[in-house]
Design an enzyme around this catalytic site. Structure first.
Site, PDB file in Angstrom:
ATOM      1  CG  ASP A  38       7.367  -1.024 -18.792  1.00 32.63           C
ATOM      2  OD1 ASP A  38       8.293  -0.685 -17.742  1.00 32.63           O
ATOM      3  OD2 ASP A  38       7.392  -2.217 -19.285  1.00 32.63           O
TER       4      ASP A  38
ATOM      5  CG  ASN B  25      11.953  -1.471 -16.325  1.00 29.66           C
ATOM      6  OD1 ASN B  25      10.607  -1.520 -16.458  1.00 29.66           O
ATOM      7  ND2 ASN B  25      12.412  -1.988 -15.266  1.00 29.66           N
TER       8      ASN B  25
ATOM      9  CD  GLU C  68     -10.235   4.714   0.649  1.00 30.27           C
ATOM     10  OE1 GLU C  68     -10.772   3.893  -0.218  1.00 30.27           O
ATOM     11  OE2 GLU C  68      -9.441   4.119   1.384  1.00 30.27           O
TER      12      GLU C  68
ATOM     13  CG  HIS D 183      -6.997   2.695  -7.159  1.00 31.76           C
ATOM     14  ND1 HIS D 183      -7.588   3.958  -6.358  1.00 31.76           N
ATOM     15  CD2 HIS D 183      -7.035   1.992  -6.138  1.00 31.76           C
ATOM     16  CE1 HIS D 183      -7.473   3.685  -5.075  1.00 31.76           C
ATOM     17  NE2 HIS D 183      -6.926   2.565  -4.998  1.00 31.76           N
TER      18      HIS D 183
HETATM   19  O1  TEU Z   1      -9.792   1.317  -0.088  1.00 32.77           O
HETATM   20  C1  TEU Z   1     -10.381   1.169   1.163  1.00 32.77           C
HETATM   21  C2  TEU Z   1     -11.884   0.714   0.941  1.00 32.77           C
HETATM   22  O2  TEU Z   1     -12.721   1.119   1.822  1.00 32.77           O
HETATM   23  C3  TEU Z   1     -11.950  -0.277   0.134  1.00 32.77           C
HETATM   24  O3  TEU Z   1     -12.943  -1.353   0.896  1.00 32.77           O
HETATM   25  C4  TEU Z   1     -12.609  -0.012  -1.110  1.00 32.77           C
HETATM   26  O4  TEU Z   1     -14.010   0.511  -0.789  1.00 32.77           O
HETATM   27  C5  TEU Z   1     -12.866  -1.433  -2.032  1.00 32.77           C
HETATM   28  O5  TEU Z   1     -11.575  -1.326  -2.579  1.00 32.77           O
HETATM   29  C6  TEU Z   1     -14.048  -1.514  -2.757  1.00 32.77           C
HETATM   30  O6  TEU Z   1     -14.025  -2.593  -3.713  1.00 32.77           O
HETATM   31  C7  TEU Z   1      -8.345   1.390  -0.064  1.00 32.77           C
HETATM   32  C8  TEU Z   1      -7.601   1.503  -1.371  1.00 32.77           C
HETATM   33  O7  TEU Z   1      -8.232   2.649  -2.210  1.00 32.77           O
HETATM   34  C9  TEU Z   1      -7.912   0.022  -1.845  1.00 32.77           C
HETATM   35  O8  TEU Z   1      -7.274  -0.029  -3.124  1.00 32.77           O
HETATM   36  C10 TEU Z   1      -7.240  -0.925  -1.011  1.00 32.77           C
HETATM   37  O9  TEU Z   1      -7.283  -2.127  -1.627  1.00 32.77           O
HETATM   38  C11 TEU Z   1      -7.539  -0.871   0.317  1.00 32.77           C
HETATM   39  O10 TEU Z   1      -7.607   0.753   0.841  1.00 32.77           O
HETATM   40  C12 TEU Z   1      -6.504  -1.579   1.142  1.00 32.77           C
HETATM   41  O11 TEU Z   1      -5.268  -0.798   1.425  1.00 32.77           O
HETATM   42 CA    CA Z   2       8.665  -1.035 -15.636  1.00 34.79          CA
END
Ligand code: TEU
Ligand code: CA
Length: 574
Positions: free
Chosen positions: A27, A29, A265, A340
């Site tokens: 971050d 700001n 993905e 993530h």
């Molecule tokens: O994730 C898609 C997805 O298949 C999710 O079901 C994932 O398996 C889940 O987050 C597991 O708990 C993508 C992104 O990576 C995720 O962060 C998003 O929340 C999702 O698409 C919706 O855009």
């Molecule tokens: Ca910021």
């Protein structure tokens, strides 16, 4: 090389991806939220790590119901993250260091606050109504469709003004786009072109396996899901009838005109379908990341409930070996152990206990960097960051955790058990701020961080590790350098040894007259291992502990020890 690997060399096969969860990175700001300028300031750090491609999580305008995966404008930078000027400066700075930028792009849905949806939900007469999927009231109840963020599983939400339900595979604030509508496809392709013309180097395509829906809306029974779709409903809802047509279209009309890469993905893609997406002759995508490994270690009942026995290493090895085989002649794979959406890799596949964290983090890094696939690291893996293990629901920010909690609460179910499970599996475990230093808030912000900082930043942080030659960070750099120096680690044939060994993961990588033996101890035990009879040591390329117990025939591995050994090749090539 050609006799081993039939495909062509490519920068996206030889490079290493580093994923930046921008909201938690740096971050500048003091609003407690990471931003583009923060990433810009970290370009030297990234160049120094040696990574080649940065995948940044979505940075487009969003009300942040799902941290940027809910987009209101595909051509504007999210206010909290900065401006288009900041984006351009970042892209330029990365390119100056020969680092490529991979954008995270969401094709499957928008935010319900996107102007398209705002107009759509007003009236069935709006041209934007057909940009989304609806089920009109007069047709009766909609056919069962599951929502990923809601254990009740209802992916249809009712909209009064139009007297119809709209479809949302994710949160109710994320309506699914109707890809069957040609205007939607055209608009989305235009958006991709806009970013490609700016010079981005590719896309990570979010949830792309879900874009095509079977609009005959078949009713599907639980039995059918079990029999036909291998027990996994996400599999059924992924890969709709026209998915491959749409992907081919993306290639033909957009992607083929740029030297860029794509990483889909791939939820729901199993190994025997993978080539349909990435085989060169298909002219669709270049890479995908699968979920087969990510399902390990959970029980089949409950929401992300960790199996008390842990995960099964034999299955782990079988999955990664099977996926290697898929791409042995065509296409190309990826390998990752967290992102993530997953808990921290060390907490899950290694061991976060003080005596083992360091060594197991290095072992997992060795695995990722010695497989035949493009490795994808998640920011903080190079420091051995671990799960935060929140105890209070108030600390969570993730829409997934909050939605499931609310649902379980409404049914009077065991919330303590759920919170305990989430300490292992919650997505927020990986979303806490990047640990730059031991200072307040880990040097991430001078303000109040949007999500709590892990208290262990006092000793797990980049600053300490940069100065310590023995740190995980420096091991990461060294291992990455080795991969760059030895193409056998990128393209060489992979062969699993000892598939039934319960503690060790052993494999060879071979190319022409090179052979490398990788020995990884995935356990906290000391494990003796008899070397294969053909083996003769040329050099120890990597060792993550300061000891090596090696005789002609045996190695005794320390807990989580990782060894990369160069083998002597005799004249007859054995
Ligand atoms: O994730 C898609 C997805 O298949 C999710 O079901 C994932 O398996 C889940 O987050 C597991 O708990 C993508 C992104 O990576 C995720 O962060 C998003 O929340 C999702 O698409 C919706 O855009
Ligand atoms: Ca910021």
């Amino acid at each position: 090389m050609d006799e081993i690997y039939n495909g062509k060399r490519a920068w996206w096969k030889e490079g290493v991806v580093y994923q930046v969860y921008i909201r938690s990175f740096k971050d500048t700001n003091d609003d407690g939220i990471g931003d583009l300028k923060g990433l810009l300031g970290a370009v030297d750090y990234l160049a120094d790590l040696g990574v080649d491609m940065i995948w940044i999580n979505p940075v487009l305008a969003s009300p942040n119901n799902d941290n940027g995966y809910d987009i209101t404008d595909f051509r504007t930078i999210m206010k909290e993250y900065g401006s288009m000027k900041d984006f351009d400066a970042l892209l330029k700075a990365l390119h100056e260091k020969n680092i490529r930028l991979i954008m995270d792009f969401v094709l499957n849905h928008t935010s319900d606050e996107h102007p398209w949806f705002k107009m759509a939900k007003k009236s069935r007469e709006s041209p934007y109504y057909a940009y989304y999927h609806w089920w009109e009231e007069e047709k009766g109840n909609p056919p069962k469709r599951f929502c990923f963020f809601d254990p009740k599983g209802d992916a249809w939400a009712f909209n009064k003004a139009t007297r119809s339900w709209y479809l949302h595979y994710f949160s109710a604030k994320m309506p699914d786009l109707n890809w069957e509508n040609e205007s939607v496809r055209k608009e989305m392709m235009d958006h991709l072109r806009f970013w490609l013309d700016k010079g981005v180097d590719g896309f990570r395509l979010d949830a792309v396996t879900y874009i095509s829906k079977d609009t005959s809306w078949p009713v599907i029974s639980d039995k059918e899901i079990k029999d036909k779709y291998r027990g996994d409903w996400s599999y059924y809802f992924s890969q709709g009838p026209k998915l491959h047509e749409y992907l081919r279209d993306l290639h033909d009309k957009v992607l083929q005109f740029y030297d860029v890469t794509t990483i889909a993905e791939g939820p729901g893609i199993v190994h025997d379908e993978a080539l349909d997406f990435v085989k060169e002759a298909r002219k669709e995508l270049q890479m995908l990341y699968h979920f087969e490994g990510m399902q390990l270690g959970y029980t089949s009942s409950g929401f992300k409930r960790p199996d008390p026995k842990g995960y099964d290493l034999l299955k782990f090895k079988a999955i990664y070996s099977t996926w290697d085989k898929v791409f042995s002649r065509h296409g190309w794979g990826t390998v990752y152990l967290g992102n993530h959406d997953q808990p921290r890799m060390v907490s899950r596949w290694g061991n976060e206990q003080p005596g083992f964290r360091n060594v197991s983090a290095k072992m997992l890094i060795t695995f990722l960097l010695t497989m035949r696939a493009t490795p994808i690291f998640y920011n903080g893996d190079e420091l051995g960051m671990v799960n935060i293990r929140f105890e209070d629901i108030k600390d969570y920010r993730d829409v997934e955790t909050l939605t499931v909690y609310k649902y379980l609460k409404s049914r009077g179910e065991d919330l303590d058990a759920f919170l305990k499970d989430q300490q292992f599996g919650a997505r927020d475990n990986a979303r806490t701020p990047f640990q730059w230093s031991g200072e307040e808030n880990a040097g991430f912000t001078n303000g109040k961080p949007w999500i709590k900082v892990n208290p262990n930043h006092l000793y797990i942080n980049a600053k300490v590790q940069l100065n310590d030659p023995d740190s995980i960070l420096n091991y990461f750099r060294k291992t990455l350098r080795l991969r760059k120096e030895r193409l056998v680690l990128v393209y060489g044939e992979y062969q699993l040894e000892e598939p039934f060994h319960e503690h060790l993961y052993i494999y060879t990588r071979r190319m022409k007259n090179e052979c490398v033996l990788v020995v990884l101890n995935f356990s906290s035990s000391i494990v003796p291992f008899q070397l294969p009879s053909w083996f003769s040591l040329k050099a120890v390329l990597l060792n993550n502990v300061n000891a090596l117990q090696l005789t002609d025939a045996w190695i005794t591995l320390q807990p989580y020890q990782a060894l990369v050994l160069d083998c002597k090749i005799s004249k007859d090539g054995k």
